[in-house]
Write a protein that holds these residues in place. Sequence first.
Motif, PDB file in Angstrom:
ATOM      1  N   ASP A  81      -7.066   1.414  14.324  1.00 14.62           N
ATOM      2  CA  ASP A  81      -8.310   2.127  14.022  1.00 14.62           C
ATOM      3  C   ASP A  81      -8.795   2.934  15.222  1.00 14.62           C
ATOM      4  O   ASP A  81      -9.265   4.064  15.064  1.00 14.62           O
ATOM      5  CB  ASP A  81      -9.398   1.143  13.592  1.00 14.62           C
ATOM      6  CG  ASP A  81      -9.060   0.423  12.303  1.00 14.62           C
ATOM      7  OD1 ASP A  81      -8.286   0.988  11.493  1.00 14.62           O
ATOM      8  OD2 ASP A  81      -9.551  -0.702  12.111  1.00 14.62           O
TER       9      ASP A  81
ATOM     10  N   PRO B 298      -7.853  10.875   8.344  1.00 13.18           N
ATOM     11  CA  PRO B 298      -7.762   9.569   7.690  1.00 13.18           C
ATOM     12  C   PRO B 298      -6.771   9.544   6.530  1.00 13.18           C
ATOM     13  O   PRO B 298      -6.081   8.542   6.325  1.00 13.18           O
ATOM     14  CB  PRO B 298      -9.191   9.317   7.189  1.00 13.18           C
ATOM     15  CG  PRO B 298     -10.046  10.155   8.050  1.00 13.18           C
ATOM     16  CD  PRO B 298      -9.228  11.344   8.421  1.00 13.18           C
ATOM     17  N   VAL B 299      -6.691  10.640   5.784  1.00 17.44           N
ATOM     18  CA  VAL B 299      -5.738  10.695   4.673  1.00 17.44           C
ATOM     19  C   VAL B 299      -4.312  10.563   5.200  1.00 17.44           C
ATOM     20  O   VAL B 299      -3.497   9.804   4.665  1.00 17.44           O
ATOM     21  CB  VAL B 299      -5.914  11.991   3.849  1.00 17.44           C
ATOM     22  CG1 VAL B 299      -4.776  12.176   2.861  1.00 17.44           C
ATOM     23  CG2 VAL B 299      -7.253  11.991   3.142  1.00 17.44           C
TER      24      VAL B 299
ATOM     25  N   ILE C 131      -3.667   6.979   6.309  1.00 13.33           N
ATOM     26  CA  ILE C 131      -3.468   6.080   5.161  1.00 13.33           C
ATOM     27  C   ILE C 131      -2.068   6.254   4.577  1.00 13.33           C
ATOM     28  O   ILE C 131      -1.376   5.279   4.278  1.00 13.33           O
ATOM     29  CB  ILE C 131      -4.554   6.298   4.087  1.00 13.33           C
ATOM     30  CG1 ILE C 131      -5.891   5.809   4.606  1.00 13.33           C
ATOM     31  CG2 ILE C 131      -4.185   5.627   2.777  1.00 13.33           C
ATOM     32  CD1 ILE C 131      -7.080   6.205   3.773  1.00 13.33           C
TER      33      ILE C 131
ATOM     34  N   ALA D 111       0.351   4.629   6.935  1.00 12.76           N
ATOM     35  CA  ALA D 111       0.236   3.175   6.954  1.00 12.76           C
ATOM     36  C   ALA D 111       0.855   2.519   5.713  1.00 12.76           C
ATOM     37  O   ALA D 111       1.421   1.432   5.797  1.00 12.76           O
ATOM     38  CB  ALA D 111      -1.237   2.762   7.054  1.00 12.76           C
ATOM     39  N   PHE D 112       0.768   3.181   4.579  1.00 12.87           N
ATOM     40  CA  PHE D 112       1.278   2.598   3.344  1.00 12.87           C
ATOM     41  C   PHE D 112       2.594   3.177   2.886  1.00 12.87           C
ATOM     42  O   PHE D 112       2.973   3.045   1.731  1.00 12.87           O
ATOM     43  CB  PHE D 112       0.221   2.736   2.230  1.00 12.87           C
ATOM     44  CG  PHE D 112      -1.003   1.922   2.490  1.00 12.87           C
ATOM     45  CD1 PHE D 112      -0.959   0.536   2.443  1.00 12.87           C
ATOM     46  CD2 PHE D 112      -2.197   2.527   2.835  1.00 12.87           C
ATOM     47  CE1 PHE D 112      -2.082  -0.228   2.699  1.00 12.87           C
ATOM     48  CE2 PHE D 112      -3.339   1.777   3.093  1.00 12.87           C
ATOM     49  CZ  PHE D 112      -3.280   0.388   3.026  1.00 12.87           C
TER      50      PHE D 112
END
Length: 101
Positions: free
Chosen positions: A4, A91-92, A95, A98-99
């Motif tokens: 973060d 942030p998109v 994400i 991360a996934f």
Amino acid sequence: MLYDLIALILIGSSTWVYWDASGKGIGKQPSKKHFFNLSAGGWGASVLLVWVIALPAYLLKREGLITEAEANPISVKYRGIKAVVLALTGPVLMILIAFEP
């Protein structure tokens, strides 16, 4: 927690670079042909994607870019909206990374 913090640094610095460059009139000069001839959005996106290279490059080239911009300023329309879009793009991307399967 560390992820973060890194994401916050990336997003914050890329948005700051865009805001600084667009506010100072830094932009792509049609008559110039060199690697660092980027628009304000190009600088912001570069910092977001390759932070370790683009942020130091921007900081080192900043004075020269400002000098060029004083002679030929580039005005940016919808500067605030573009800064928000850049800040939300970070942030998109984080994400999606991360996934990733």
